[in-house]
Design an enzyme around this catalytic site. Structure first.
Site, PDB file in Angstrom:
ATOM      1  N   VAL A 113       0.174   3.435  -4.076  1.00 22.72           N
ATOM      2  CA  VAL A 113      -0.608   4.555  -3.523  1.00 22.72           C
ATOM      3  C   VAL A 113       0.252   5.816  -3.638  1.00 22.72           C
ATOM      4  CG1 VAL A 113      -1.800   5.476  -1.497  1.00 22.72           C
ATOM      5  CG2 VAL A 113      -1.824   3.015  -1.954  1.00 22.72           C
ATOM      6  N   GLY A 165       7.735  -1.448   9.157  1.00 23.59           N
ATOM      7  CA  GLY A 165       7.234  -0.373  10.010  1.00 23.59           C
ATOM      8  C   GLY A 165       7.240   0.960   9.276  1.00 23.59           C
ATOM      9  N   HIS A 178       0.738   1.224   3.186  1.00 17.00           N
ATOM     10  CA  HIS A 178       0.593  -0.009   3.972  1.00 17.00           C
ATOM     11  C   HIS A 178      -0.872  -0.223   4.359  1.00 17.00           C
ATOM     12  CE1 HIS A 178       4.896   1.094   4.951  1.00 17.00           C
ATOM     13  NE2 HIS A 178       5.032  -0.160   4.550  1.00 17.00           N
TER      14      HIS A 178
END
Ligand code: PAF
Length: 284
Positions: free
Chosen positions: A179, A34, A40
């Site tokens: 990223v 999460g 993600h």
């Protein structure tokens, strides 16, 4: 985009996957804890391109946190995570609770000998055993065709690739690029803990790695010299406490003395109370 279906039990998740597999659909899987961010999302985007259906799991896995680590304060942001999954086009969100994932008498673990004890494994004993165990359980429940993992957690990726090979798990592990923020900071859910002052110093990690990569591009091959230069750069940040600075063989994660073949320069640094990791691949 429709909201992904939220499945909270193993029975529901397994039934959903069984139905998809019966229809010959490929399942792309993005396991997460999460606090989802653009890193993600890039994994979900990649999975979307390569599979018929996408499953994202959200489970803050207790067995990969050591005593005194941030299990209780790990960010839990389900609503925002669900929104990101909707925007990214996920089909199902597996969101089990702790009791669902771990039987109270649970006693079986997956260990990837050697690889789990170096680098982050030295200061986080048991961490990768927890990761390998929960990922195996998730693979058994979701039965994905492909599973997507970021290269920021390079050691985790290597361990999971090895586990899948050694245990003949019927899934393809797909490594995905790191990223970064425009200034170079690698995206991490733990960046949320950084104060503005710490955020500036956290940039030291990517700058140091970039410096190392440049030095290798210019011909430096001596790992000890490169490690020394990286440590010096990091020590310039007043709140930085080095956990490790290493250059390892990318496959075996063993220290190298000379840069040859594919190596990895890897760092773990505590900035204030936040432990950050980053790495860069070095190709001689
Ligand atoms: O990388 C993570 O977020 C976790 O280690 C993972 C793979 C979801 C297992 O809990």
């Amino acid at each position: 985009m429709p909201d992904p279906i939220v499945l909270k039990t193993i029975v529901e998740m397994s039934a959903w996957s069984a139905k998809a597999l019966r229809k010959d659909k490929s399942i792309g899987f993005v396991p997460t804890m999460g606090a989802l961010h653009a890193g993600h999302k890039s994994l979900i985007d990649r999975a979307r391109k390569e599979n018929d259906l996408i499953v994202v799991s959200i489970f803050v896995n207790p067995t990969q946190f050591g005593p005194g680590e941030d299990l209780d304060k790990y960010p839990r942001t389900f609503e925002a995570d669900e929104k990101l999954c909707t925007q990214a086009g996920a089909d199902a969100l597996f969101f089990p609770d702790r009791k669902e994932m771990y039987h109270e008498a649970s006693r079986t673990y997956v260990e990837v000998g050697g690889l789990q004890d170096v680098l982050c494994g030295m200061s986080r004993p048991g961490h990768f055993r927890g990761v390998a165990t929960v990922v195996t359980k998730l693979f058994n429940i979701v039965r994905p065709t492909r599973a997507y993992f970021g290269r920021k957690d390079a050691q985790q990726l290597r361990i999971l690739q090895t586990m899948v090979r050694d245990l003949n798990q019927p899934v393809e592990v797909v490594p995905c690029e790191i990223v970064r923020e425009p200034d170079g900071l690698a995206l991490s859910s733990r960046n949320a803990y950084l104060s503005p002052r710490e955020r500036k110093q956290a940039l030291g990690l990517s700058k140091t790695l970039e410096h190392c990569k440049q030095a290798v591009a210019k011909g430096e091959r001596d790992a000890m010299k490169l490690i020394g230069a990286m440590a010096e750069m990091l020590e310039e940040e007043p709140d930085a406490e080095i956990d490790y600075v290493a250059i390892v063989n990318a496959a075996t994660l063993e220290d190298v003395t000379t840069i040859a073949g594919e190596c990895l320069a890897a760092l773990a640094v505590r900035i204030g109370k936040t432990r950050l990791i980053d790495n860069v691949r070095l190709n001689a």
